[in-house]
Design a protein around this motif. Structure first.
Motif, mmCIF file in Angstrom:
data_model
loop_
_atom_site.group_PDB
_atom_site.id
_atom_site.type_symbol
_atom_site.label_atom_id
_atom_site.label_comp_id
_atom_site.label_asym_id
_atom_site.label_seq_id
_atom_site.Cartn_x
_atom_site.Cartn_y
_atom_site.Cartn_z
ATOM 1 N N PRO A 83 0.825 -1.211 0.000
ATOM 2 C CA PRO A 83 0.000 0.000 0.000
ATOM 3 C C PRO A 83 0.857 1.258 0.000
ATOM 4 N N THR A 136 -2.236 -1.139 9.330
ATOM 5 C CA THR A 136 -0.807 -0.826 9.485
ATOM 6 C C THR A 136 -0.557 -0.472 10.944
ATOM 7 N N ASP A 171 7.819 -7.714 3.388
ATOM 8 C CA ASP A 171 7.693 -6.436 2.670
ATOM 9 C C ASP A 171 8.968 -5.620 2.847
ATOM 10 N N ARG A 211 13.834 -6.248 -4.658
ATOM 11 C CA ARG A 211 14.298 -5.605 -5.906
ATOM 12 C C ARG A 211 14.713 -6.612 -6.966
HETATM 13 C C1 LIG Z 1 5.551 6.892 -1.114
HETATM 14 C C2 LIG Z 1 5.172 5.829 -0.136
HETATM 15 C C3 LIG Z 1 3.915 5.862 0.451
HETATM 16 C C4 LIG Z 1 3.547 4.867 1.362
HETATM 17 N N1 LIG Z 1 2.289 4.882 1.870
HETATM 18 C C5 LIG Z 1 1.899 3.877 2.693
HETATM 19 C C6 LIG Z 1 0.561 3.820 3.153
HETATM 20 O O1 LIG Z 1 -0.277 4.637 2.808
HETATM 21 N N2 LIG Z 1 0.246 2.805 3.999
HETATM 22 C C7 LIG Z 1 1.151 1.862 4.404
HETATM 23 O O2 LIG Z 1 0.817 0.967 5.176
HETATM 24 N N3 LIG Z 1 2.423 1.887 3.953
HETATM 25 C C8 LIG Z 1 2.807 2.866 3.106
HETATM 26 N N4 LIG Z 1 4.082 2.851 2.617
HETATM 27 C C9 LIG Z 1 4.993 1.750 2.935
HETATM 28 C C10 LIG Z 1 4.846 0.603 1.898
HETATM 29 O O3 LIG Z 1 3.615 -0.063 2.052
HETATM 30 C C11 LIG Z 1 5.933 -0.469 2.043
HETATM 31 O O4 LIG Z 1 5.968 -0.915 3.372
HETATM 32 C C12 LIG Z 1 7.337 -0.025 1.625
HETATM 33 O O5 LIG Z 1 7.303 0.896 0.566
HETATM 34 C C13 LIG Z 1 8.122 -1.267 1.216
HETATM 35 O O6 LIG Z 1 9.427 -0.970 0.908
HETATM 36 P P1 LIG Z 1 9.982 -0.816 -0.617
HETATM 37 O O7 LIG Z 1 9.481 0.499 -1.076
HETATM 38 O O8 LIG Z 1 11.439 -0.876 -0.406
HETATM 39 O O9 LIG Z 1 9.469 -1.981 -1.431
HETATM 40 C C14 LIG Z 1 4.464 3.842 1.703
HETATM 41 C C15 LIG Z 1 5.728 3.809 1.107
HETATM 42 C C16 LIG Z 1 6.087 4.801 0.194
HETATM 43 C C17 LIG Z 1 7.449 4.721 -0.444
#
Ligand SMILES: Cc1cc2nc3c(=O)[nH]c(=O)nc-3n(C[C@H](O)[C@H](O)[C@H](O)COP(=O)(O)O)c2cc1C
Ligand SMILES: CCCCC(=O)C(=O)O
Length: 365
Positions: A76, A154, A289, A293
Motif C-alpha cells: 500500500p 498498518t 515487505d 528488488r
Molecule cells: C511513497 C510511499 C507511500 C507509502 N504509503 C503507505 C501507506 O499509505 N500505507 C502503508 O501501510 N504503507 C505505506 N508505505 C509503505 C509501503 O507499504 C511499504 O511498506 C514499503 O514501501 C516497502 O518498501 P519498498 O518500497 O522498499 O518496497 C508507503 C511507502 C512509500 C514509499
C-alpha cells in the motif's frame, strides 16, 4: 526491451519534482533503515539443488484464498496520482494484467470503486486507525461492497515518523491531489506547506488514534467479516498476539525504512515470526515487505517461510515512467527473474523452496 528496475528508478527520479521524489525515496531519522533490509537480503546466499525436473516451473500461489500468478503483491502506498495522473487506476490495471495482488492505501488518490472497476486481480484495503471510527466504518463498508478481499491494518505507524527530507521540503500534498476516499474536512492538515514541517506528519498527529491496543481489534471484527492482516509486525511476541486475536496474515515490514529508525530489518525478523506462527499452529500466512528488488529476493523470502512478498517503490517508479505499462513491466520483470531462479534453484513451485535453500540471515534475538 523491458528496462531493468534501476532504469525505472532513474527515469522516475528525472521525471518527478524534487519534493515528490524525496517523499517516495526518503526514510525516517538517519535513514538507516533504507538500506538495512537490502543489506540483509544481499548477505543471504541461495543454496541450489540440482537434477530436479524444472521443465515446467509454475510460480502461481494462493494468498488468503486469492489466486496469484506469483507470490507477489504491491504494497500500500499513498497518493499514486503524485506519480501519474491516472494514479491507482493505472496501478490496479497493471497488477491485474500481471496477476498479482494490489493493496490500496487508505490515502489513495482515486476512489475505491473506480480502482475496483479497473482491477482484474484481487484487492486489499490498507487502513490506519483514525480517531473518527465512523469514517473508518464507512470506508470498510465501501470496500466490502466494492469487492475488496481483506483489510490491512498498518500497526507500525501510530504517527508518521520524522522524515528529514519531507521536513526540509515543507512537504505537503499538492492541492489537486486528494485522499478522495476520506471526508475533505479530515484531510485538511495534509495540505498547505509550512517551512520546516511535513504536513503528513502533522496530519497523522491530528487524525490517527495512537491509543489503540490489541483489545481494539474486537471493534474491527464487529465491523467487518473481511479477513484482517497486520502490517508492520517485527517480533515473535507480537506475532503470537496477532494469532491469538485471529489475524489471518502478517506483513513483516519496516515500512520501507520510513518508520522506526535503528530497528532490525524485516528480512532478519522473518524467521522468528514464521516460527512463532508455526508454534501456534495457526492458519496465518506471512508476507515479507520491503527492499524486494530482484526475483531472487522472492526466493529468499520463501526459503525463510514467507508465503509471498510485497514490493513498494518499484511500482511507483514504473507508474511515474509510463503508467499502467510501466507498472506492468516492473512486476513482470520481478516475476520473470523469479521464474528463472525457480529453475536454477531446482524449485519448480513456490512450495519447493526449503529452509535449507538459503543461508541463515540473522543471529537470534
Ligand atoms: C511513497 C510511499 C507511500 C507509502 N504509503 C503507505 C501507506 O499509505 N500505507 C502503508 O501501510 N504503507 C505505506 N508505505 C509503505 C509501503 O507499504 C511499504 O511498506 C514499503 O514501501 C516497502 O518498501 P519498498 O518500497 O522498499 O518496497 C508507503 C511507502 C512509500 C514509499
Ligand atoms: C499519511 C500518509 C502516510 C503514508 C505512509 O504511510 C508513508 O508515507 O509511508
Amino acid at each position: 526491451m523491458a528496462l531493468a528496475l534501476h532504469a525505472y528508478e532513474a527515469a522516475a527520479k528525472e521525471r518527478l519534482p524534487g519534493p515528490v521524489w524525496d517523499f517516495f525515496a526518503g526514510g525516517s531519522g538517519t535513514e538507516s533503515m533504507l538500506t538495512a533490509g537490502r543489506k540483509a537480503l544481499d548477505r543471504m546466499q541461495l543454496r541450489p539443488r540440482c537434477l530436479v525436473d524444472v521443465s515446467h516451473c509454475d510460480p502461481r500461489t494462493r494468498l488468503l484464498g486469492s489466486d496469484l500468478a506469483a507470490p507477489l503483491a504491491v504494497a500500500p502506498m499513498a497518493y499514486h496520482r503524485l506519480a501519474h495522473p491516472e494514479g491507482e487506476v493505472a496501478t490496479a490495471r497493471a497488477a491485474g494484467e500481471a496477476g498479482v495482488l494490489l493493496t490500496v492505501s487508505m490515502f489513495a488518490s482515486r476512489t475505491l470503486e473506480v480502482i475496483a472497476a479497473a482491477a482484474s486481480g484481487p484487492l486489499w484495503l490498507q487502513l490506519y486507525w483514525l480517531r473518527n471510527r465512523a469514517v473508518m466504518r464507512d470506508l470498510i463498508h465501501r470496500a466490502e461492497a466494492a469487492g475488496y478481499r481483506a483489510l490491512v491494518l498498518t500497526v507500525d505507524a501510530p504517527r508518521v515518523a520524522t522524515r528529514p527530507r519531507d521536513a526540509r521540503n515543507g512537504w505537503a500534498i499538492p492541492p489537486d491531489i486528494r485522499a478522495v476516499n476520506l471526508p475533505e474536512e479530515t484531510m485538511s492538515a495534509s495540505h498547505g506547506s509550512r517551512a520546516g514541517e511535513s504536513a503528513i506528519a502533522r496530519h497523522s498527529r491530528d487524525q490517527f488514534d495512537s491509543s489503540i491496543t490489541w483489545a481494539d481489534l474486537a471493534w474491527l471484527r464487529e465491523t467487518t467479516s473481511l479477513p484482517l492482516v497486520l502490517k508492520g509486525v517485527l517480533t515473535a511476541e507480537d506475532a503470537e498476539l496477532a494469532v491469538k486475536h485471529g489475524v489471518s496474515a502478517l506483513i513483516v515490514s519496516n515500512h520501507g525504512g520510513r518508520q522506526l529508525d535503528f530497528a532490525r530489518s524485516a528480512p532478519e525478523c522473518l524467521t522468528e515470526i514464521v516460527e512463532a506462527v508455526k508454534a501456534a499452529d495457526a492458519e496465518c500466512q506471512v508476507v515479507l515487505d520491503g527492499a524486494i528488488r530482484h526475483g531472487a529476493d522472492i526466493a529468499k523470502a520463501l526459503c525463510l517461510g514467507a508465503d509471498a512478498v510485497m514490493t513498494g517503490r518499484p511500482a511507483l517508479w514504473g507508474l511515474a515512467h509510463s503508467g499502467t505499462e510501466g507498472v506492468t513491466a516492473v512486476l513482470r520483470h520481478l516475476m520473470d527473474e523469479f521464474e528463472e531462479v525457480m529453475a536454477l534453484m531446482g524449485a519448480p513451485t513456490p512450495t519447493d523452496f526449503p529452509r535449507t535453500g538459503v543461508t541463515q540471515p540473522t543471529c537470534p534475538h
